[in-house]
Design a protein around this motif. Structure first.
Motif, mmCIF file in Angstrom:
data_model
loop_
_atom_site.group_PDB
_atom_site.id
_atom_site.type_symbol
_atom_site.label_atom_id
_atom_site.label_comp_id
_atom_site.label_asym_id
_atom_site.label_seq_id
_atom_site.Cartn_x
_atom_site.Cartn_y
_atom_site.Cartn_z
ATOM 1 N N HIS A 24 0.808 -1.324 0.037
ATOM 2 C CA HIS A 24 -0.021 -0.149 0.000
ATOM 3 C C HIS A 24 0.858 1.515 -0.046
ATOM 4 N N SER A 25 2.027 1.212 0.256
ATOM 5 C CA SER A 25 3.213 2.262 0.346
ATOM 6 C C SER A 25 3.350 2.492 -0.851
ATOM 7 N N LEU A 26 3.319 1.567 -1.988
ATOM 8 C CA LEU A 26 3.716 1.833 -3.255
ATOM 9 C C LEU A 26 2.741 2.781 -3.946
ATOM 10 N N PRO A 27 3.239 3.680 -4.510
ATOM 11 C CA PRO A 27 2.187 4.813 -5.379
ATOM 12 C C PRO A 27 1.367 3.944 -6.303
ATOM 13 N N LEU A 28 0.048 4.281 -6.148
ATOM 14 C CA LEU A 28 -0.904 3.728 -7.170
ATOM 15 C C LEU A 28 -0.674 3.720 -8.513
ATOM 16 N N LYS A 29 0.161 4.741 -9.190
ATOM 17 C CA LYS A 29 0.467 4.596 -10.343
ATOM 18 C C LYS A 29 1.507 3.542 -10.834
ATOM 19 N N ASP A 30 2.471 3.270 -9.903
ATOM 20 C CA ASP A 30 3.475 2.259 -9.690
ATOM 21 C C ASP A 30 2.587 0.711 -10.010
ATOM 22 N N ARG A 31 1.739 0.655 -8.947
ATOM 23 C CA ARG A 31 1.294 -0.394 -8.677
ATOM 24 C C ARG A 31 0.258 -0.588 -10.160
ATOM 25 N N PHE A 32 -0.182 0.311 -10.524
ATOM 26 C CA PHE A 32 -1.089 -0.002 -12.064
ATOM 27 C C PHE A 32 -0.072 -0.269 -13.149
ATOM 28 N N VAL A 33 1.230 0.284 -12.975
ATOM 29 C CA VAL A 33 1.945 -0.281 -14.213
ATOM 30 C C VAL A 33 2.439 -1.753 -14.025
ATOM 31 N N ILE A 34 2.784 -1.968 -12.825
ATOM 32 C CA ILE A 34 3.472 -3.235 -12.459
ATOM 33 C C ILE A 34 2.331 -4.334 -12.690
ATOM 34 N N LEU A 35 1.019 -4.169 -12.265
ATOM 35 C CA LEU A 35 0.140 -5.219 -12.345
ATOM 36 C C LEU A 35 -0.337 -5.096 -13.684
ATOM 37 N N SER A 36 -0.585 -4.100 -14.566
ATOM 38 C CA SER A 36 -0.821 -4.136 -15.825
ATOM 39 C C SER A 36 0.051 -4.866 -16.909
ATOM 40 N N GLY A 37 1.654 -4.437 -16.494
ATOM 41 C CA GLY A 37 2.822 -5.093 -17.362
ATOM 42 C C GLY A 37 2.554 -6.623 -16.932
ATOM 43 N N LEU A 38 2.383 -7.233 -15.740
ATOM 44 C CA LEU A 38 2.504 -8.367 -15.508
ATOM 45 C C LEU A 38 1.292 -9.218 -15.999
ATOM 46 N N GLY A 39 0.067 -8.594 -15.980
ATOM 47 C CA GLY A 39 -1.126 -9.000 -16.308
ATOM 48 C C GLY A 39 -1.052 -9.246 -17.903
ATOM 49 N N ILE A 40 -0.669 -8.367 -18.606
ATOM 50 C CA ILE A 40 -0.609 -8.226 -20.037
ATOM 51 C C ILE A 40 0.325 -9.490 -20.401
ATOM 52 N N VAL A 41 1.503 -9.609 -19.960
ATOM 53 C CA VAL A 41 2.329 -10.670 -19.978
ATOM 54 C C VAL A 41 1.786 -12.142 -19.794
ATOM 55 N N THR A 42 0.947 -12.294 -18.653
ATOM 56 C CA THR A 42 0.357 -13.557 -18.475
ATOM 57 C C THR A 42 -0.873 -13.858 -19.718
ATOM 58 N N LEU A 43 -1.801 -12.767 -19.888
ATOM 59 C CA LEU A 43 -2.658 -12.997 -20.690
ATOM 60 C C LEU A 43 -2.297 -13.401 -22.148
#
Length: 268
Positions: free
Chosen positions: A22-41
């Protein structure tokens, strides 16, 4: 081992994982989760498409260099699709700690290096799995859908996978995967080289936790989407859910009994 002075405050204090994420900025979380999600998809789209086209792929074909590379690529993409989801908690916590520790303000780059190193470990496993596939095919022990054509070998593999779930090695590796903060506190190294070393080390522990389970793909079908999906879900639940350890042991016993029954049936 890095000295305590080299560790960021988040590691020294061993903050709760949820607090770190939760201390990670929302923008960073979005970038990381989006990147990993796209790779997985993308990995799963490839696997589903390839599974649909398996009828046109003959396992009896000669193993040329091009065919070996194609199978290696298949295994790598399959490992990415199966293993990246279970690594997301570790990646988010690493990114949070890297942001707090970074002097150059580039935690996302270090996180990318961390994930790359993790994938390198599973790529090395994929190379061994491709060689095993080649050997089994040469011995006429694989069906056209890339699953074991021998009840005896299938039973042995099930027994091995089930009993491995009960071993101290499995327990130690799973504990490591389930405790990302403690892993980072122990293994923390700064910079891109440090990120690669930590990502590789985490990949090795993950491999130690799951390699026998991945070998079960030869039992259920290397390109069986249902089998791949079931193993992926189990690995994820085992690593992140509170009941993961107990569930892993229970499933291990069940798989071992299944393997013993298969061997008994083959012997009769």
């Amino acid at each position: 081992m890095a000295s305590s002075a080299d560790r960021p405050p988040a590691l020294v204090s061993l903050d709760a994982p949820r607090t770190l994420v939760h201390s990670l900025p929302l923008k960073d979380r979005f970038v990381i989760l989006s990147g990993l999600g796209i790779v997985t998809l993308l990995a799963w789209i490839y696997l589903i498409d390839m599974a649909r086209g398996m009828k046109g792929m003959s396992m009896g074909a000669a193993w040329s260099l091009d065919y070996f590379v194609a199978m290696l690529l298949m295994w790598i993409i399959m490992m990415v699709g199966m293993m990246v989801p279970s690594a997301i908690p570790m990646v988010l916590i690493y990114a949070s700690v890297a942001r707090k520790a970074a002097r150059d303000g580039a935690p996302l780059a270090a996180t990318g290096v961390f994930v790359t190193a993790y994938i390198v470990v599973w790529s090395l496993f994929s190379a061994l799995a491709t060689v095993a596939q080649w050997a089994l095919d040469r011995a006429a022990l694989l069906s056209p859908m890339m699953l074991l054509d021998s009840s005896i070998l299938g039973g042995i593999l099930l027994c091995a996978a089930g009993l491995y779930q009960l071993t101290p090695t499995k327990e130690a590796c799973l504990k490591h995967c389930r405790s990302p903060v403690h892993f980072l506190a122990k293994a923390w190294r700064p910079g891109a080289v440090g990120a690669f070393r930590m990502g590789f080390a985490h990949g090795v522990y993950c491999l130690g936790c799951c390699w026998v389970l991945m070998c079960l793909l030869f039992f259920g079908g290397v390109m069986s989407i249902w089998w791949i999906g079931g193993l992926t879900l189990f690995v994820l639940l085992e690593k992140v859910m509170p009941f993961g350890r107990l569930g892993g042991r229970i499933l291990g016993l069940a798989v071992a009994v299944w393997g013993a029954a298969l061997l008994l049936s083959a012997a009769l």
